[in-house]
Design an enzyme around this catalytic site. Structure first.
Site, PDB file in Angstrom:
ATOM      1  N   GLY A  90      77.220   9.695  66.054  1.00 42.24           N
ATOM      2  CA  GLY A  90      77.103   9.503  67.488  1.00 42.24           C
ATOM      3  C   GLY A  90      75.969  10.364  68.005  1.00 42.24           C
ATOM      4  O   GLY A  90      74.914  10.426  67.386  1.00 42.24           O
ATOM      5  N   SER A 122      75.803  10.739  59.798  1.00 46.91           N
ATOM      6  CA  SER A 122      74.899  10.737  60.944  1.00 46.91           C
ATOM      7  C   SER A 122      74.934  12.071  61.679  1.00 46.91           C
ATOM      8  O   SER A 122      74.512  13.089  61.137  1.00 46.91           O
ATOM      9  CB  SER A 122      75.251   9.560  61.854  1.00 46.91           C
ATOM     10  OG  SER A 122      74.291   9.384  62.860  1.00 46.91           O
ATOM     11  N   ALA A 123      75.432  12.127  62.904  1.00 47.82           N
ATOM     12  CA  ALA A 123      75.524  13.394  63.638  1.00 47.82           C
ATOM     13  C   ALA A 123      76.361  14.411  62.870  1.00 47.82           C
ATOM     14  O   ALA A 123      76.067  15.617  62.881  1.00 47.82           O
ATOM     15  CB  ALA A 123      76.114  13.167  65.023  1.00 47.82           C
ATOM     16  N   HIS A 159      69.195   8.749  58.999  1.00 55.07           N
ATOM     17  CA  HIS A 159      68.608   7.489  59.486  1.00 55.07           C
ATOM     18  C   HIS A 159      67.076   7.535  59.423  1.00 55.07           C
ATOM     19  O   HIS A 159      66.395   6.926  60.259  1.00 55.07           O
ATOM     20  CB  HIS A 159      69.031   7.180  60.928  1.00 55.07           C
ATOM     21  CG  HIS A 159      70.496   7.194  61.188  1.00 55.07           C
ATOM     22  ND1 HIS A 159      71.351   6.232  60.690  1.00 55.07           N
ATOM     23  CD2 HIS A 159      71.260   8.049  61.897  1.00 55.07           C
ATOM     24  CE1 HIS A 159      72.587   6.507  61.097  1.00 55.07           C
ATOM     25  NE2 HIS A 159      72.554   7.600  61.822  1.00 55.07           N
ATOM     26  N   GLU A 194      68.880   5.205  54.996  1.00 54.88           N
ATOM     27  CA  GLU A 194      70.193   4.586  55.102  1.00 54.88           C
ATOM     28  C   GLU A 194      70.787   4.291  53.726  1.00 54.88           C
ATOM     29  O   GLU A 194      70.129   3.684  52.867  1.00 54.88           O
ATOM     30  CB  GLU A 194      70.100   3.277  55.900  1.00 54.88           C
ATOM     31  CG  GLU A 194      69.569   3.459  57.318  1.00 54.88           C
ATOM     32  CD  GLU A 194      70.513   4.232  58.217  1.00 54.88           C
ATOM     33  OE1 GLU A 194      70.798   5.400  57.907  1.00 54.88           O
ATOM     34  OE2 GLU A 194      70.964   3.665  59.219  1.00 54.88           O
TER      35      GLU A 194
END
Length: 235
Positions: A90, A122-123, A159, A194
């Site tokens: 997020g 991700s985050a 990413h 990714e």
């Protein structure tokens, strides 16, 4: 022994939530029956409850019960007693701000350093580096500090996107942004494409997945790092 999976993304193109990591996560959480999920990054602004419910079906197939950190009366105690921890993706600014608000950053760091299995996407992977300064996210809130968990001795850029030949986009590339970072910061930055992830076992850090990563170091040209490379000495 420190045991962490630091993944670029939760979902690869054409896949479903965490499916590409299923064999790896199954092994990583082999002795786990309960997991504390940290939903603070709130992708798209969804609620903590909505995010937690999204995560539960994946772990149900592994017979792992999920409870969101926001559902505990004492979040620090929840981390201290956790069998495993998963921090989802997020907005990294929102995530880090909330971790400081509840004084959870040091608690998570100590738990993972003591052997609690950790998964970040991700985050949730951004915060595994020394700082969050190489996130791609908009600064929609202002955390007290950009210091993060330091589970690895460098920074991360999940990413990571390569420049596209022939593109008419006139904005800065990811590579340009990281070069800007290195005008003011010395630590290396690993661009995770990714479907790639880092496996941390004790002091050993290994790049996993099908794709190479892009390594940026201050004062040097970026280079490609092949999968299965040992990155334990990277700083």
């Amino acid at each position: 022994m420190k045991k962490a999976l630091i993944a670029s993304t939760s979902t690869v193109f054409g896949g479903t939530f965490l499916d590409y990591l299923l064999p790896t996560i199954t092994e990583h959480f082999a002795s786990v029956s309960n997991l504390v999920f940290i939903p603070f990054a709130r992708p798209g602004g969804i609620t903590h409850d909505e995010y937690t419910e999204k995560v539960k079906p994946f772990f149900k197939q592994l017979n792992i019960e999920v409870k969101g950190i926001h559902q505990f009366e004492n979040p620090i105690e929840a981390i201290q007693n956790a069998e495993a921890i998963f921090t989802g993706g997020g907005n990294t600014f929102v995530l880090v701000d909330m971790l400081y608000k509840y004084n959870l950053l040091d608690a998570i760091q100590k738990a993972v350093e003591s052997g609690t299995p950790y998964l970040g996407t991700s985050a949730g992977s951004n915060i595994c580096g020394l700082t969050m300064n190489t996130t791609n996210d908009m600064p929609i809130v202002y955390p007290p500090s950009f210091r993060t968990l330091g589970l690895v001795s460098f920074n991360l850029n999940p990413h990571y996107l390569d420049p596209i030949d022939g593109s008419q986009h006139m904005g800065e590339t990811r590579e340009t942004r990281i070069k800007e970072f290195h005008q003011y910061n010395p630590q290396s930055v690993l661009g995770l494409r990714e479907g790639s992830w880092l496996e941390v076992l004790g002091n050993k850090i290994t790049l996993k997945g099908d794709l190479p990563a892009r390594l940026f170091q201050q004062g040097k040209e970026p280079i490609e790092i092949e999968t299965r490379t040992d990155l334990s000495n990277l700083k």
